[in-house]
Design a protein around this motif. Structure first.
Motif, PDB file in Angstrom:
ATOM      1  N   ASP A  92     -38.804   8.790   2.091  1.00 21.05           N
ATOM      2  CA  ASP A  92     -38.764   9.921   3.031  1.00 21.05           C
ATOM      3  C   ASP A  92     -37.386  10.549   3.162  1.00 21.05           C
ATOM      4  OD1 ASP A  92     -37.302   8.092   4.505  1.00 21.05           O
ATOM      5  OD2 ASP A  92     -38.763   7.925   6.146  1.00 21.05           O
ATOM      6  N   GLY A  93     -36.479  10.173   2.278  1.00 19.45           N
ATOM      7  CA  GLY A  93     -35.114  10.670   2.365  1.00 19.45           C
ATOM      8  C   GLY A  93     -34.157   9.630   2.894  1.00 19.45           C
ATOM      9  N   THR A  94     -34.735   8.590   3.516  1.00 18.21           N
ATOM     10  CA  THR A  94     -33.919   7.508   4.082  1.00 18.21           C
ATOM     11  C   THR A  94     -34.451   6.140   3.667  1.00 18.21           C
ATOM     12  OG1 THR A  94     -33.456   8.877   6.019  1.00 18.21           O
ATOM     13  CG2 THR A  94     -32.971   6.523   6.199  1.00 18.21           C
ATOM     14  N   ASP A  95     -35.757   5.942   3.854  1.00 15.72           N
ATOM     15  CA  ASP A  95     -36.347   4.623   3.635  1.00 15.72           C
ATOM     16  C   ASP A  95     -37.526   4.684   2.662  1.00 15.72           C
ATOM     17  OD1 ASP A  95     -34.683   3.244   5.517  1.00 15.72           O
ATOM     18  OD2 ASP A  95     -35.867   4.177   7.126  1.00 15.72           O
ATOM     19  N   ASP A 291     -39.463  13.794  -2.100  1.00 12.79           N
ATOM     20  CA  ASP A 291     -39.238  15.238  -2.147  1.00 12.79           C
ATOM     21  C   ASP A 291     -38.018  15.571  -3.001  1.00 12.79           C
ATOM     22  OD1 ASP A 291     -41.383  16.197  -0.636  1.00 12.79           O
ATOM     23  OD2 ASP A 291     -40.379  15.718   1.251  1.00 12.79           O
ATOM     24  N   GLU A 292     -37.640  14.657  -3.882  1.00  5.34           N
ATOM     25  CA  GLU A 292     -36.527  14.924  -4.779  1.00  5.34           C
ATOM     26  C   GLU A 292     -36.929  15.952  -5.848  1.00  5.34           C
ATOM     27  OE1 GLU A 292     -33.480  13.890  -4.297  1.00  5.34           O
ATOM     28  OE2 GLU A 292     -34.109  12.702  -2.550  1.00  5.34           O
ATOM     29  N   THR A 293     -35.967  16.399  -6.633  1.00  5.48           N
ATOM     30  CA  THR A 293     -36.240  17.417  -7.662  1.00  5.48           C
ATOM     31  C   THR A 293     -37.372  16.975  -8.579  1.00  5.48           C
ATOM     32  OG1 THR A 293     -33.946  18.152  -7.600  1.00  5.48           O
ATOM     33  CG2 THR A 293     -35.223  18.751  -9.548  1.00  5.48           C
ATOM     34  N   ALA A 338     -30.343   9.653  -6.141  1.00  3.82           N
ATOM     35  CA  ALA A 338     -30.422  10.022  -4.727  1.00  3.82           C
ATOM     36  C   ALA A 338     -31.307   9.053  -3.955  1.00  3.82           C
ATOM     37  CB  ALA A 338     -30.955  11.448  -4.593  1.00  3.82           C
ATOM     38  N   MET A 339     -32.426   8.654  -4.531  1.00  2.00           N
ATOM     39  CA  MET A 339     -33.344   7.758  -3.825  1.00  2.00           C
ATOM     40  C   MET A 339     -32.775   6.358  -3.663  1.00  2.00           C
ATOM     41  SD  MET A 339     -37.227   8.675  -5.035  1.00  2.00           S
ATOM     42  CE  MET A 339     -36.922   8.708  -6.802  1.00  2.00           C
ATOM     43  N   PHE A 340     -32.084   5.873  -4.697  1.00  2.00           N
ATOM     44  CA  PHE A 340     -31.633   4.486  -4.681  1.00  2.00           C
ATOM     45  C   PHE A 340     -30.164   4.337  -4.283  1.00  2.00           C
ATOM     46  CE2 PHE A 340     -35.489   4.238  -7.148  1.00  2.00           C
ATOM     47  CZ  PHE A 340     -36.042   3.023  -6.742  1.00  2.00           C
ATOM     48  N   ASP A 345     -24.006   7.730 -12.981  1.00  4.76           N
ATOM     49  CA  ASP A 345     -23.502   7.009 -14.156  1.00  4.76           C
ATOM     50  C   ASP A 345     -23.911   5.541 -14.138  1.00  4.76           C
ATOM     51  OD1 ASP A 345     -21.331   7.113 -11.989  1.00  4.76           O
ATOM     52  OD2 ASP A 345     -20.613   5.462 -13.248  1.00  4.76           O
ATOM     53  N   GLU A 346     -24.171   4.988 -12.929  1.00  2.21           N
ATOM     54  CA  GLU A 346     -24.649   3.610 -12.839  1.00  2.21           C
ATOM     55  C   GLU A 346     -26.053   3.496 -13.429  1.00  2.21           C
ATOM     56  OE1 GLU A 346     -23.405   1.266  -9.087  1.00  2.21           O
ATOM     57  OE2 GLU A 346     -23.503   3.356  -8.409  1.00  2.21           O
ATOM     58  N   ILE A 347     -26.846   4.536 -13.260  1.00  6.71           N
ATOM     59  CA  ILE A 347     -28.190   4.543 -13.830  1.00  6.71           C
ATOM     60  C   ILE A 347     -28.139   4.874 -15.319  1.00  6.71           C
ATOM     61  CG2 ILE A 347     -30.435   5.721 -13.771  1.00  6.71           C
ATOM     62  CD1 ILE A 347     -30.036   6.079 -10.770  1.00  6.71           C
ATOM     63  N   ALA A 348     -27.345   5.881 -15.661  1.00  5.16           N
ATOM     64  CA  ALA A 348     -27.302   6.367 -17.043  1.00  5.16           C
ATOM     65  C   ALA A 348     -26.783   5.325 -18.017  1.00  5.16           C
ATOM     66  CB  ALA A 348     -26.442   7.625 -17.119  1.00  5.16           C
TER      67      ALA A 348
END
Length: 423
Positions: A92-95, A291-293, A338-340, A345-348
């Protein structure tokens, strides 16, 4: 008595085209399949197992619901259709939560849908019955499901056509074919050839002409195929790009009353399932909505492949139409970051392989799959009318519940072949 010397040209070697071709060739008809791509399958697009660790699907992936034609064909091909489980999570943007924004309203939503007798668009339905500010979360959730799951526009989509899906939780009954849909296409294509059907790849049809009871199918490269009948199985937007005789062109105009949605699909393979390490409660996650891109993600659960698949459907995908595959991959990584609460770069740095497709930008698809408007059933009746030498077939013309699926394409191809064989 049927004329087994009849020559039938099928435009499109997707699921509908190959299914129709096999049935007709089996019955002794001379069949030629013309496919613009350099492969069979159409919007079924297998990706290399060497890249993703399994036979990934860049296009259609899930088997929806009962899918009797798909399951029967898979058994015939020796392929396993495996039910998949797992939880649906939301951010939900937070949890992260397993609670759906629709949950508090489900009883009223179901009761209102059950009493609906007149078909209206989803937007009109929500405006009439759930207009107040207290229903803002419900409206948002329904609109996002219509866009994301059905790739549809709430301003045009039929409420009655989507009612069963909402009442029965369309995300619940899902399965996959072990080895992906590519195995099904390979089997069908081999069957077609074994029965004597000719499949021509790289054959883009430019026009279809009728004269003296015969039909001529002209390809962009100059080849001409004379035949008795044509089955057009191309995605709906491509009907506008093929010059047709007047009667067929008038019939094809009915397709404007059938919705056709856009989808962006992104596959990311990592060295490890970092999302489970970051959020252990997500160990059972199948779907993740936000609701992310790139708003929808899914895992290979219950398989443990460290792959996340991103999904963005509906008219809002036009916002990303300018991005190339790498740009889409970057947008996917940004959404996950954004979600996590991670740096991109940590993901990539854990990324092993990636693929992305905006199906609206595919010149031989112009989108992903069809959906119903309140005028779609009438349009389908016009398009499936067997009068004339040019017939229409494909997932958009399936009049059952699961329009827009591979099952719909296979069933439509089977039905069209049956019309010719019974004639």
């Amino acid at each position: 008595m049927a004329d087994n010397s009849e020559h039938i040209v099928i435009v499109g070697a997707g699921a509908a085209g190959l299914m129709a071709a096999r049935e007709l060739a089996r019955a002794g008809r001379r069949v030629t399949v013309l496919e613009a791509r350099d492969r069979c399958g159409g919007r079924i697009h297998p990706l290399p197992a060497t890249e993703f660790g399994y036979a990934a699907d860049g296009g259609a992936e899930f088997v929806h619901g009962e899918a009797p034609v798909t399951r029967s064909l898979a058994r015939e091909a020796g392929l396993t259709v495996r039910a998949i489980g797992g939880a649906q999570w939301s951010f939900d943007g937070t949890d992260f939560s397993q609670e759906s924004p629709r949950d508090p309203y489900d009883d009223r939503l179901h009761a209102t849908l059950k009493d609906l007798t007149e078909d209206v668009t989803v937007a009109d339905f929500l405006h009439r019955h759930f207009a107040g500010p207290e229903y803002a979360r419900l409206r948002h959730a329904v609109e996002r499901m219509v866009e994301g799951y059905d790739a549809a526009d709430p301003a045009r989509a039929s409420t009655l056509a989507l009612r069963d899906e909402w009442m029965n939780d369309g995300l619940a009954a899902q399965a996959r074919i072990d080895g992906g849909y590519g195995g099904l296409i390979d089997y069908l294509a081999a069957e077609c050839r074994n029965c004597g059907a000719a499949i021509h790849l790289g054959a883009t049809v430019a026009s279809i002409e009728e004269s003296g009871g015969k039909v001529a199918v002209r390809c962009a490269g100059g080849a001409v195929h004379a035949c008795d009948r044509v089955i057009l199985t191309v995605p709906l937007p491509l009907l506008r790009e093929i010059a047709l005789p007047a009667a067929a062109r008038e019939k094809a105009a009915a397709a404007d009353d059938i919705g056709f949605g856009s989808v962006i699909k992104i596959l990311l393979r990592f060295t490890r399932p970092w999302w489970r390490e970051r959020k252990p409660e997500l160990s059972d996650m199948l779907f993740l909505l936000s609701d992310e891109t790139i708003p929808v993600w899914w895992t290979r659960h219950p398989d443990w492949h460290p792959v996340l698949t991103g999904w963005f459907g509906g008219p809002r995908t036009a916002q990303l139409a300018h991005l190339d595959p790498q740009g889409l991959i970057d947008a996917g990584i940004d959404s996950l970051a954004a979600m996590f609460s991670l740096r991109r770069d940590e993901i990539a740095r854990d990324l092993v392989a990636a693929a992305a497709a905006n199906w609206a930008n595919d010149p031989f698809a112009r989108g992903a799959y069809s959906w119903a408007t309140p005028r779609t059933r009438a349009a389908q009746e016009i398009l499936v009318d067997p009068d004339g030498s040019i017939l229409f077939s494909g997932e958009a013309l399936y009049r059952g519940r699961d329009m827009g699926t591979v099952e719909a394409a296979l069933a439509s191809g089977l039905e069209t072949a049956g019309i010719i064989l019974r004639g």
